[in-house]
Design a protein around this motif. Structure first.
Motif, mmCIF file in Angstrom:
data_model
loop_
_atom_site.group_PDB
_atom_site.id
_atom_site.type_symbol
_atom_site.label_atom_id
_atom_site.label_comp_id
_atom_site.label_asym_id
_atom_site.label_seq_id
_atom_site.Cartn_x
_atom_site.Cartn_y
_atom_site.Cartn_z
ATOM 1 N N LEU A 9 -6.826 -0.269 14.253
ATOM 2 C CA LEU A 9 -7.028 0.488 15.395
ATOM 3 C C LEU A 9 -8.349 0.925 15.857
ATOM 4 O O LEU A 9 -8.888 1.652 14.947
ATOM 5 C CB LEU A 9 -5.995 1.621 15.469
ATOM 6 C CG LEU A 9 -5.812 2.379 16.580
ATOM 7 C CD1 LEU A 9 -5.171 1.428 17.850
ATOM 8 C CD2 LEU A 9 -4.908 3.305 16.441
ATOM 9 N N ALA A 10 -8.778 0.788 17.050
ATOM 10 C CA ALA A 10 -10.083 1.565 17.528
ATOM 11 C C ALA A 10 -11.251 0.989 16.923
ATOM 12 O O ALA A 10 -12.310 1.742 16.739
ATOM 13 C CB ALA A 10 -9.906 3.089 17.248
ATOM 14 N N ILE A 157 -7.808 11.276 11.897
ATOM 15 C CA ILE A 157 -8.160 10.526 10.725
ATOM 16 C C ILE A 157 -6.830 10.418 9.901
ATOM 17 O O ILE A 157 -6.493 9.306 9.405
ATOM 18 C CB ILE A 157 -9.338 11.242 9.910
ATOM 19 C CG1 ILE A 157 -10.559 11.139 10.778
ATOM 20 C CG2 ILE A 157 -9.302 10.848 8.624
ATOM 21 C CD1 ILE A 157 -11.505 12.221 10.361
ATOM 22 N N ALA A 158 -6.120 11.530 9.873
ATOM 23 C CA ALA A 158 -4.980 11.396 8.972
ATOM 24 C C ALA A 158 -3.932 10.278 9.698
ATOM 25 O O ALA A 158 -3.139 9.527 8.810
ATOM 26 C CB ALA A 158 -4.133 12.848 9.030
ATOM 27 N N GLU A 159 -3.746 10.199 11.052
ATOM 28 C CA GLU A 159 -2.758 9.127 11.514
ATOM 29 C C GLU A 159 -3.228 7.970 11.105
ATOM 30 O O GLU A 159 -2.350 6.899 10.897
ATOM 31 C CB GLU A 159 -2.737 9.428 13.052
ATOM 32 C CG GLU A 159 -1.871 10.801 13.031
ATOM 33 C CD GLU A 159 -1.575 11.087 14.610
ATOM 34 O OE1 GLU A 159 -1.867 10.321 15.650
ATOM 35 O OE2 GLU A 159 -1.060 12.023 15.277
ATOM 36 N N LEU A 160 -4.535 7.677 11.477
ATOM 37 C CA LEU A 160 -5.069 6.439 11.159
ATOM 38 C C LEU A 160 -4.884 5.972 9.739
ATOM 39 O O LEU A 160 -4.733 4.692 9.638
ATOM 40 C CB LEU A 160 -6.751 6.189 11.718
ATOM 41 C CG LEU A 160 -6.954 6.353 12.844
ATOM 42 C CD1 LEU A 160 -8.350 6.132 13.140
ATOM 43 C CD2 LEU A 160 -6.248 5.214 13.908
ATOM 44 N N ARG A 161 -5.423 6.543 8.820
ATOM 45 C CA ARG A 161 -4.940 6.336 7.345
ATOM 46 C C ARG A 161 -3.342 6.116 7.159
ATOM 47 O O ARG A 161 -3.314 5.161 6.427
ATOM 48 C CB ARG A 161 -5.650 7.577 6.677
ATOM 49 C CG ARG A 161 -7.054 7.735 6.593
ATOM 50 C CD ARG A 161 -7.357 8.729 5.549
ATOM 51 N NE ARG A 161 -8.964 8.724 5.458
ATOM 52 C CZ ARG A 161 -9.728 9.852 5.109
ATOM 53 N NH1 ARG A 161 -9.218 11.142 4.807
ATOM 54 N NH2 ARG A 161 -10.895 9.632 4.835
ATOM 55 N N ARG A 163 -1.293 4.772 9.381
ATOM 56 C CA ARG A 163 -1.190 3.570 10.079
ATOM 57 C C ARG A 163 -1.814 2.495 9.318
ATOM 58 O O ARG A 163 -0.900 1.549 9.129
ATOM 59 C CB ARG A 163 -1.602 3.773 11.433
ATOM 60 C CG ARG A 163 -1.219 2.320 12.154
ATOM 61 C CD ARG A 163 -1.305 2.536 13.599
ATOM 62 N NE ARG A 163 -0.911 1.186 14.232
ATOM 63 C CZ ARG A 163 -1.101 1.009 15.427
ATOM 64 N NH1 ARG A 163 -1.346 1.782 16.354
ATOM 65 N NH2 ARG A 163 -0.556 -0.244 16.066
ATOM 66 N N ASP A 164 -2.818 2.651 8.682
ATOM 67 C CA ASP A 164 -3.536 1.554 7.962
ATOM 68 C C ASP A 164 -2.754 1.240 6.823
ATOM 69 O O ASP A 164 -2.531 -0.166 6.324
ATOM 70 C CB ASP A 164 -4.854 2.168 7.593
ATOM 71 C CG ASP A 164 -5.943 2.027 8.772
ATOM 72 O OD1 ASP A 164 -5.542 1.508 9.749
ATOM 73 O OD2 ASP A 164 -7.099 2.556 8.485
ATOM 74 N N ILE A 165 -2.425 2.062 6.194
ATOM 75 C CA ILE A 165 -1.411 2.017 4.934
ATOM 76 C C ILE A 165 -0.295 1.206 5.188
ATOM 77 O O ILE A 165 0.277 0.248 4.493
ATOM 78 C CB ILE A 165 -1.135 3.231 4.293
ATOM 79 C CG1 ILE A 165 -2.337 3.941 3.580
ATOM 80 C CG2 ILE A 165 -0.269 3.019 2.836
ATOM 81 C CD1 ILE A 165 -2.261 5.104 2.861
ATOM 82 N N ARG A 166 0.572 1.900 6.289
ATOM 83 C CA ARG A 166 1.844 1.162 6.874
ATOM 84 C C ARG A 166 1.614 -0.280 7.265
ATOM 85 O O ARG A 166 2.250 -1.258 6.604
ATOM 86 C CB ARG A 166 2.330 1.914 7.791
ATOM 87 C CG ARG A 166 3.962 1.325 8.187
ATOM 88 C CD ARG A 166 4.546 2.607 9.028
ATOM 89 N NE ARG A 166 3.886 2.846 9.999
ATOM 90 C CZ ARG A 166 3.548 4.211 10.596
ATOM 91 N NH1 ARG A 166 3.933 5.123 9.717
ATOM 92 N NH2 ARG A 166 2.832 4.643 11.591
#
Length: 209
Positions: A9-10, A157-161, A163-166
């Motif tokens: 994302l982004a 940053i927390a949300e992206l991390r 989501r990346d893991i998921r």
């Protein structure tokens, strides 16, 4: 011919996809919009985003015209998309729609997270687009601020991390680069540089309008 663009994302994959589609004069599909719309529709209907059967039924009847792009670009829509995208039956419901789009006469450009690995493994040209989580968060924060829905950099940053893991660890179609994809790190690249690099690669692969 088919161009498959996957990535985080982004990272800039959507911008690249639109520019390549315009250059070659072929249609473009943002497959993430399908999952965002499914997540938004499920939320509106009060459906639990872990209810696979109910979410798959929504995906099978999805009408993208009912959901303005602004509604699909929120942080909440992105989180919902990541959750329903982990459901096998939702992916199955949207698979044929993506395959049909890719099979159009003259070619197509699709961007997502599993285009080059699952949806169109036979794609003629494949890209994996990524950037540092800090840079992606900065870009996303700017986008949301312009839309009047600001969010702190730390929260993004927390949300992206998360989501990346998921996205990378889901059992069905995990997000990862195709083995034959050109990998682009856009952390310090501008849109023009990314486009020129990708265009040259596509031309060398024989992609023509």
């Amino acid at each position: 011919m088919i161009i498959a663009i996957d990535g985080t994302l982004a990272s800039g994959k959507g911008t690249l996809a639109k520019r390549l589609a315009a250059h070659f004069g072929v249609p473009h599909m943002d497959t993430g919009a399908l999952y965002r719309a499914t997540g938004v529709a499920a939320t509106i209907a009060g459906v639990d985003l872990t209810d696979e059967e109910a979410c798959a039924e929504i995906a099978a009847k999805l009408d993208l015209t009912l959901y303005p792009d602004a509604d699909l670009r929120t942080a909440e829509a992105g989180q919902s998309a990541s959750k329903v995208a982990a459901l096998s039956k939702v992916r199955q419901a949207l698979f044929e729609l993506q395959r049909s789009f890719a099979g159009q006469k003259g070619g197509a450009v699709l961007d997502g997270r599993d285009i080059g690995t699952v949806v169109c493994p036979e794609a003629d040209v494949k890209f994996w687009v990524d950037a540092s989580v800090e840079e992606r968060a900065r870009r996303r924060c700017m986008e949301l601020e312009k839309a009047g829905k600001p969010i702190s950099l730390e929260q993004m940053i927390a949300e992206l991390r998360e989501r990346d893991i998921r996205d990378k660890t889901r059992e069905v179609a995990p997000m990862k680069p195709a083995e034959d994809a050109l990998q682009l790190d856009t952390t310090q690249m501008g849109p023009d540089d990314v486009f020129e690099t990708a265009l040259n690669f596509a031309l060398k692969k024989g992609f023509v309008a």
